[in-house]
Design an enzyme around this catalytic site. Structure first.
Site, mmCIF file in Angstrom:
data_model
loop_
_atom_site.group_PDB
_atom_site.id
_atom_site.type_symbol
_atom_site.label_atom_id
_atom_site.label_comp_id
_atom_site.label_asym_id
_atom_site.label_seq_id
_atom_site.Cartn_x
_atom_site.Cartn_y
_atom_site.Cartn_z
ATOM 1 N N GLY A 12 4.150 -23.291 4.823
ATOM 2 C CA GLY A 12 4.629 -22.233 5.717
ATOM 3 C C GLY A 12 5.130 -22.825 7.030
ATOM 4 N N ARG A 74 7.554 -24.449 -0.159
ATOM 5 C CA ARG A 74 6.183 -24.592 -0.651
ATOM 6 C C ARG A 74 6.149 -25.408 -1.953
ATOM 7 N NH1 ARG A 74 2.469 -22.178 2.097
ATOM 8 N NH2 ARG A 74 2.895 -20.404 3.442
ATOM 9 N N GLY A 110 0.165 -28.231 5.869
ATOM 10 C CA GLY A 110 -1.218 -27.758 5.820
ATOM 11 C C GLY A 110 -1.971 -28.378 4.655
ATOM 12 N N GLY A 111 -2.973 -27.618 4.163
ATOM 13 C CA GLY A 111 -3.843 -28.159 3.121
ATOM 14 C C GLY A 111 -3.089 -28.593 1.875
ATOM 15 N N ASP A 135 -3.400 -21.330 10.178
ATOM 16 C CA ASP A 135 -4.708 -20.926 9.630
ATOM 17 C C ASP A 135 -5.858 -21.763 10.164
ATOM 18 O OD1 ASP A 135 -3.242 -20.551 6.287
ATOM 19 O OD2 ASP A 135 -3.031 -19.390 8.130
ATOM 20 N N GLN A 293 3.029 -13.753 13.488
ATOM 21 C CA GLN A 293 2.074 -14.755 13.993
ATOM 22 C C GLN A 293 2.583 -16.181 13.871
ATOM 23 O OE1 GLN A 293 -2.102 -12.939 12.570
ATOM 24 N NE2 GLN A 293 -0.404 -12.441 11.201
HETATM 25 O O1 F6P Z 1 -0.560 -20.737 5.524
HETATM 26 C C1 F6P Z 1 0.052 -20.032 6.554
HETATM 27 C C2 F6P Z 1 0.294 -18.615 6.117
HETATM 28 O O2 F6P Z 1 0.900 -17.927 7.171
HETATM 29 C C3 F6P Z 1 -0.956 -17.858 5.687
HETATM 30 O O3 F6P Z 1 -1.728 -17.412 6.788
HETATM 31 C C4 F6P Z 1 -0.353 -16.732 4.902
HETATM 32 O O4 F6P Z 1 -1.261 -16.157 3.976
HETATM 33 C C5 F6P Z 1 0.786 -17.460 4.164
HETATM 34 O O5 F6P Z 1 1.157 -18.564 4.996
HETATM 35 C C6 F6P Z 1 1.998 -16.598 3.898
HETATM 36 O O6 F6P Z 1 2.861 -17.393 3.090
HETATM 37 P P1 F6P Z 1 4.443 -17.066 2.973
HETATM 38 O O7 F6P Z 1 5.065 -17.364 4.296
HETATM 39 O O8 F6P Z 1 4.905 -17.988 1.894
HETATM 40 O O9 F6P Z 1 4.516 -15.600 2.640
#
Ligand code: F6P
Length: 367
Positions: A12, A74, A110-111, A135, A293
């Site tokens: 993300g 991703r 991230g992770g 997160d 956010q």
């Molecule tokens: O990992 C960051 C994050 O914003 C999470 O808090 C949220 O659940 C996810 O990414 C949303 O993913 P996407 O942007 O692929 O909808």
């Protein structure tokens, strides 16, 4: 020979990514006389050999910029959709790494990115990572860049939601990101003065949440703010969970993949609002903060953190220290082996000092 460094952003988007790209890039170029190549759109762009120059003015004016100038995805190297089916494209990435004559690739993520970076290290590439995510759930680092900015955005949102709550004597249920961890909801809930904070690490009983709200009403405060982490869920043994059809499923429910998550999380949040309205007699409304956010310019703290980690990464590259994540540790930045980080999620310990502080001011966790 001048070292050639690739940089990519994966997962993300997050505030601070461009500040980190700038920190790594400027330090590599200026302090260590290295050549820096931008790799577009995460591991997808790496597989397709799509790059961009980070020379000259490319790194100017991006410290304050939200998102990532490189683009992100991703995608995972070992499971990529190619010709309509999921394929392991690690070999293509390794080939492109050598075709680009890279000495190292820096992955900001991230992770999930930490896991993918370890896989590439094990495939023979020199890899180094920085911990990015709003997160704050990456293991072995005090904090990730992106978290502080998102904390500010979510706190500001809660501040604003107080207006409609006390004007209309309502329950406002505000869903906050964080995926499987509750750090963002916990921090913003405390900073924003939420009356209830619900996080994945402390499964809740909706009857107990309703009781806390009714107690406020009896004290002359017929309004409440409920900050709920998107991954929070009712304890499967509670009547509320059974009424919601949750039951054992809620506990056993595997964390949804991202593209399903928004729907699963929103349904659960809406159900919570409906249940609270029925149990308390107060009107309830739901607000989902979502990708707000992750937007906009990074906070000063995130710019500082991203720059610190980025410049530390350049020093580690100079020392040929690969296979590590650059972790924030107090005022320092320390290398932590990817094996120690990959596959671990840093969740909120139920007895964490932040949880104790929130309880100290009377916040309910629905437990
Ligand atoms: O990992 C960051 C994050 O914003 C999470 O808090 C949220 O659940 C996810 O990414 C949303 O993913 P996407 O942007 O692929 O909808």
């Amino acid at each position: 020979m001048v070292q050639r460094i690739g940089i990519l952003t994966s997962g993300g988007d997050s505030p601070g990514l461009n500040a980190a790209i700038r920190g790594v890039g400027k330090a590599c170029q200026a302090r260590h006389d290295m050549k820096v190549i931008g790799i577009r759109d995460g591991f997808r762009g790496f597989m397709e050999n799509r790059t961009m120059s980070l020379e000259g003015s490319a790194l100017s004016g991006i410290l304050t910029l939200g998102g990532t100038i490189l683009g992100t995805s991703r995608e995972k190297p070992h499971k990529m959709l190619v010709d309509g089916r999921l394929q392991d494209m690690t070999a293509s990435i390794v080939a492109n790494y050598h075709a680009l004559k890279l000495d190292c690739v820096v992955c900001l993520g991230g992770g999930g990115t930490q896991k993918n970076a370890l896989r590439l290290q094990q495939a023979g590439l020199n890899v180094l990572t920085l911990p990015k995510t709003i997160d704050n759930d990456v293991a072995r680092t005090d904090v990730t860049f992106g978290f502080d900015t998102a904390l500010g955005i979510a706190t500001d949102a809660i501040d604003r939601l107080h207006s409609t709550a006390h004007s209309h004597h309502r329950i406002i249920v505000v869903e906050i990101m964080g995926h499987r961890a509750g750090w963002l909801a916990l921090g913003a809930g405390i900073a924003g003065g939420a009356d209830v904070i619900l996080i994945p690490e402390i499964p809740y009983d909706v009857a107990r949440v309703a009781r806390a709200i009714k107690a406020r009403k009896q004290k002359g405060k017929p309004f409440s703010i409920v900050a709920v982490a998107e991954g929070a869920f009712p304890h499967p043994e509670t009547a509320g969970a059974r009424a919601a059809g949750g039951g054992k499923k809620a506990k056993a429910e595997k964390a949804p993949t991202y593209h399903q998550a928004d729907l699963v999380f929103a349904e659960r949040t809406l159900r919570l609002a409906q249940q609270l309205e029925a149990l308390t007699g107060l009107e309830a409304r739901m607000t989902i903060l979502g990708h707000l956010q992750r937007g906009g310019t990074p906070s000063a703290a995130d710019r500082l953190l991203a720059t610190r980690l980025g410049t530390a990464a350049a020093q580690l590259i100079e020392q040929r220290r690969y296979g590590v994540m650059v972790a924030a540790r107090g005022d320092s930045a320390v290398p932590v082996s990817l094996e120690e980080v990959a596959g671990r999620v840093k969740t909120v310990p139920p007895d964490h000092p932040w949880v104790e502080s929130a309880r100290g001011v009377g916040t309910s966790f629905g437990d």
